[in-house]
Write a protein that holds these residues in place. Sequence first.
Motif, PDB file in Angstrom:
ATOM      1  N   PRO A 158       0.834  -1.215   0.000  1.00  0.00           N
ATOM      2  CA  PRO A 158       0.000   0.000   0.000  1.00  0.00           C
ATOM      3  C   PRO A 158       0.860   1.253   0.000  1.00  0.00           C
ATOM      4  N   SER A 159       0.517   2.215  -0.844  1.00  0.00           N
ATOM      5  CA  SER A 159       1.310   3.431  -1.015  1.00  0.00           C
ATOM      6  C   SER A 159       0.449   4.648  -0.722  1.00  0.00           C
ATOM      7  N   ILE A 160       0.957   5.514   0.156  1.00  0.00           N
ATOM      8  CA  ILE A 160       0.223   6.733   0.497  1.00  0.00           C
ATOM      9  C   ILE A 160       0.062   7.612  -0.738  1.00  0.00           C
ATOM     10  N   LEU A 161       1.107   7.699  -1.558  1.00  0.00           N
ATOM     11  CA  LEU A 161       1.030   8.510  -2.779  1.00  0.00           C
ATOM     12  C   LEU A 161      -0.077   8.007  -3.700  1.00  0.00           C
ATOM     13  N   MET A 162      -0.212   6.693  -3.806  1.00  0.00           N
ATOM     14  CA  MET A 162      -1.250   6.138  -4.680  1.00  0.00           C
ATOM     15  C   MET A 162      -2.650   6.422  -4.149  1.00  0.00           C
ATOM     16  N   ILE A 163      -2.795   6.388  -2.835  1.00  0.00           N
ATOM     17  CA  ILE A 163      -4.102   6.710  -2.249  1.00  0.00           C
ATOM     18  C   ILE A 163      -4.476   8.145  -2.601  1.00  0.00           C
ATOM     19  N   LEU A 164      -3.537   9.067  -2.422  1.00  0.00           N
ATOM     20  CA  LEU A 164      -3.802  10.472  -2.738  1.00  0.00           C
ATOM     21  C   LEU A 164      -4.069  10.662  -4.233  1.00  0.00           C
ATOM     22  N   TYR A 165      -3.281   9.994  -5.069  1.00  0.00           N
ATOM     23  CA  TYR A 165      -3.488  10.103  -6.517  1.00  0.00           C
ATOM     24  C   TYR A 165      -4.882   9.585  -6.888  1.00  0.00           C
ATOM     25  N   GLY A 166      -5.263   8.451  -6.345  1.00  0.00           N
ATOM     26  CA  GLY A 166      -6.561   7.877  -6.661  1.00  0.00           C
ATOM     27  C   GLY A 166      -7.702   8.790  -6.266  1.00  0.00           C
ATOM     28  N   ILE A 167      -7.586   9.434  -5.095  1.00  0.00           N
ATOM     29  CA  ILE A 167      -8.649  10.324  -4.630  1.00  0.00           C
ATOM     30  C   ILE A 167      -8.727  11.577  -5.497  1.00  0.00           C
ATOM     31  N   PHE A 168      -7.596  12.195  -5.795  1.00  0.00           N
ATOM     32  CA  PHE A 168      -7.597  13.451  -6.543  1.00  0.00           C
ATOM     33  C   PHE A 168      -7.967  13.253  -8.008  1.00  0.00           C
ATOM     34  N   THR A 169      -7.703  12.075  -8.551  1.00  0.00           N
ATOM     35  CA  THR A 169      -8.048  11.829  -9.959  1.00  0.00           C
ATOM     36  C   THR A 169      -9.320  10.991 -10.096  1.00  0.00           C
ATOM     37  N   GLN A 170      -9.942  10.661  -8.951  1.00  0.00           N
ATOM     38  CA  GLN A 170     -11.186   9.881  -8.926  1.00  0.00           C
ATOM     39  C   GLN A 170     -11.010   8.515  -9.608  1.00  0.00           C
ATOM     40  N   GLN A 171      -9.879   7.885  -9.310  1.00  0.00           N
ATOM     41  CA  GLN A 171      -9.608   6.536  -9.804  1.00  0.00           C
ATOM     42  C   GLN A 171      -9.718   5.542  -8.640  1.00  0.00           C
ATOM     43  N   SER A 172      -9.986   4.296  -8.977  1.00  0.00           N
ATOM     44  CA  SER A 172     -10.086   3.259  -7.957  1.00  0.00           C
ATOM     45  C   SER A 172      -8.725   3.032  -7.291  1.00  0.00           C
ATOM     46  N   ILE A 173      -8.682   3.166  -5.971  1.00  0.00           N
ATOM     47  CA  ILE A 173      -7.430   2.944  -5.251  1.00  0.00           C
ATOM     48  C   ILE A 173      -7.031   1.471  -5.337  1.00  0.00           C
ATOM     49  N   SER A 174      -8.012   0.579  -5.291  1.00  0.00           N
ATOM     50  CA  SER A 174      -7.709  -0.853  -5.436  1.00  0.00           C
ATOM     51  C   SER A 174      -7.068  -1.133  -6.794  1.00  0.00           C
ATOM     52  N   ALA A 175      -7.605  -0.508  -7.840  1.00  0.00           N
ATOM     53  CA  ALA A 175      -7.032  -0.691  -9.176  1.00  0.00           C
ATOM     54  C   ALA A 175      -5.622  -0.119  -9.247  1.00  0.00           C
ATOM     55  N   MET A 176      -5.393   1.012  -8.565  1.00  0.00           N
ATOM     56  CA  MET A 176      -4.047   1.589  -8.523  1.00  0.00           C
ATOM     57  C   MET A 176      -3.070   0.628  -7.852  1.00  0.00           C
ATOM     58  N   PHE A 177      -3.494   0.035  -6.742  1.00  0.00           N
ATOM     59  CA  PHE A 177      -2.641  -0.926  -6.046  1.00  0.00           C
ATOM     60  C   PHE A 177      -2.315  -2.113  -6.950  1.00  0.00           C
ATOM     61  N   MET A 178      -3.330  -2.609  -7.632  1.00  0.00           N
ATOM     62  CA  MET A 178      -3.118  -3.746  -8.534  1.00  0.00           C
ATOM     63  C   MET A 178      -2.158  -3.372  -9.664  1.00  0.00           C
ATOM     64  N   ALA A 179      -2.329  -2.175 -10.195  1.00  0.00           N
ATOM     65  CA  ALA A 179      -1.493  -1.738 -11.320  1.00  0.00           C
ATOM     66  C   ALA A 179      -0.026  -1.621 -10.933  1.00  0.00           C
ATOM     67  N   ALA A 180       0.248  -1.400  -9.662  1.00  0.00           N
ATOM     68  CA  ALA A 180       1.626  -1.167  -9.220  1.00  0.00           C
ATOM     69  C   ALA A 180       2.402  -2.443  -8.944  1.00  0.00           C
ATOM     70  N   VAL A 181       1.730  -3.577  -8.862  1.00  0.00           N
ATOM     71  CA  VAL A 181       2.401  -4.814  -8.444  1.00  0.00           C
ATOM     72  C   VAL A 181       3.509  -5.195  -9.425  1.00  0.00           C
ATOM     73  N   ILE A 182       3.173  -5.355 -10.699  1.00  0.00           N
ATOM     74  CA  ILE A 182       4.174  -5.782 -11.692  1.00  0.00           C
ATOM     75  C   ILE A 182       5.265  -4.725 -11.875  1.00  0.00           C
ATOM     76  N   PRO A 183       4.928  -3.420 -12.022  1.00  0.00           N
ATOM     77  CA  PRO A 183       5.996  -2.420 -12.100  1.00  0.00           C
ATOM     78  C   PRO A 183       6.897  -2.393 -10.873  1.00  0.00           C
ATOM     79  N   GLY A 184       6.331  -2.654  -9.699  1.00  0.00           N
ATOM     80  CA  GLY A 184       7.139  -2.683  -8.486  1.00  0.00           C
ATOM     81  C   GLY A 184       8.137  -3.824  -8.501  1.00  0.00           C
ATOM     82  N   ILE A 185       7.668  -5.008  -8.883  1.00  0.00           N
ATOM     83  CA  ILE A 185       8.558  -6.173  -8.978  1.00  0.00           C
ATOM     84  C   ILE A 185       9.598  -5.950 -10.075  1.00  0.00           C
ATOM     85  N   LEU A 186       9.139  -5.414 -11.213  1.00  0.00           N
ATOM     86  CA  LEU A 186      10.058  -5.120 -12.322  1.00  0.00           C
ATOM     87  C   LEU A 186      11.156  -4.150 -11.882  1.00  0.00           C
TER      88      LEU A 186
END
Length: 436
Positions: A158-186
């Motif tokens: 879980p990333s605080i930056l992603m939570i803030l980004y999701g709220i300010f851009t009205q995107q799903s925070i769960s989807a943001m978390f999912m999207a970050a998994v592969i880039p994080g491992i990469l």
Amino acid sequence: MERLEIGYLGIAAVLGLIALRIPVGIVLILVSFCGIWAAANLNAAWGLVRAVPFQFIANWSFSAVPMFLLMGFIASHAGLTRGLFAAMRILLGRVPGGLACAAIGATAVFSAASGSSVATAAAMSRIAVPEMLKAKYDKGLATGVVAASGTLGALIPPSILMILYGIFTQQSISAMFMAAVIPGILSAFIYAAYVIVRVMISPRLAPISETRPAPGELAAALKEIWPLPILILGVLGGIFAGVMTPTEAGAVGAALAAVLAATRGELSLSLMRSALRDAASGTSVVFLVAMGASMFTSFMGLTGLPRVIANTMLSVGSDPLTLIIMIAIIYIALGMFIDSIGLMLLTLPILLPLLSAADINMIWFGIIVIKLLEIGLVTPPVGLNVYVINSALRGAVPLTTIFRGSFGFIIMDILIIAILFTFPALALWLPSVMAR
């Protein structure tokens, strides 16, 4: 004075006041208030001050921020991450630059229980850097690898930056978390590959350890860290399975961290008091910046400046590559002077009309933004992770040495951004699976 001119003056005032080292949140609130006063009237400015902070705090999604911060501080104070570097060192100690690779692996796992780049860098600098220096590693490599890999705390959920980004851009925070998994491992793998190749070219940077682990040492190290995988699976597993929202997962994570600390005999009133104090302090800073950013969004919308900037940038080039390059230049340049949360929330109100006009996927763009913000955490003169490591080591390694050691990882971050641009599915595949 025209509203558009007031908007330009407002941006100049923000950048000037930040350059004077005034806290970003206070700057955004002050400039927004004065800007609305100048563009409309005093009553409108007071109305903004009365309405926006309350409406902002009332957003239920923001309650995930203090919960995830509390989870991370309980885990850190209770020593749930203790032994993490030792286990990675046993697993990776024999590869070229093994201790540096172990630091990357340990930092990546720690990030999944922290949510904060600064907290991740601070914790690992006290654990991993002394071990690498003791093994005669180059000081730049030893500190640079922790400064750079510490930025994974902003990317790996879980990333605080992603939570803030999701709220300010009205995107799903769960989807943001999912999207970050592969880039994080990469990112972790590319950092490790860079270390291995660099050490193979210059072996003097990291002498190969001749010490072999004693029988049962790995089992003992794994026994020490068993609570951490449970905490990570309990939180992220619940989100990815759709059982919990990120807000609920934050509360569950904080409670689970406390339970795991109790099972190890580490939970105490003093520990909880320290964790609550640190979480409250961190939440206050984040909320002050975010409230200022929300007011700044209203101010920018009133002036019409974001639309003008969007049209200007689109006139230069409307293809995604050109736009991302221009945005990357802005983030890397400003990231040298502004902290990551402040920079993201300062720029989003200006960039959102541009992104909407260019029809850019906001989930994918969020991952790109996080990677760009990571670069700012290790670039001079305000690379926060570098200062955190310098402070944790009590100045034993000069700032210039740490910045020098981080430079190669900045190149790797640019490479990762290029890969994510070329293959957007790396960020979008897991969210698409979750949406089915």
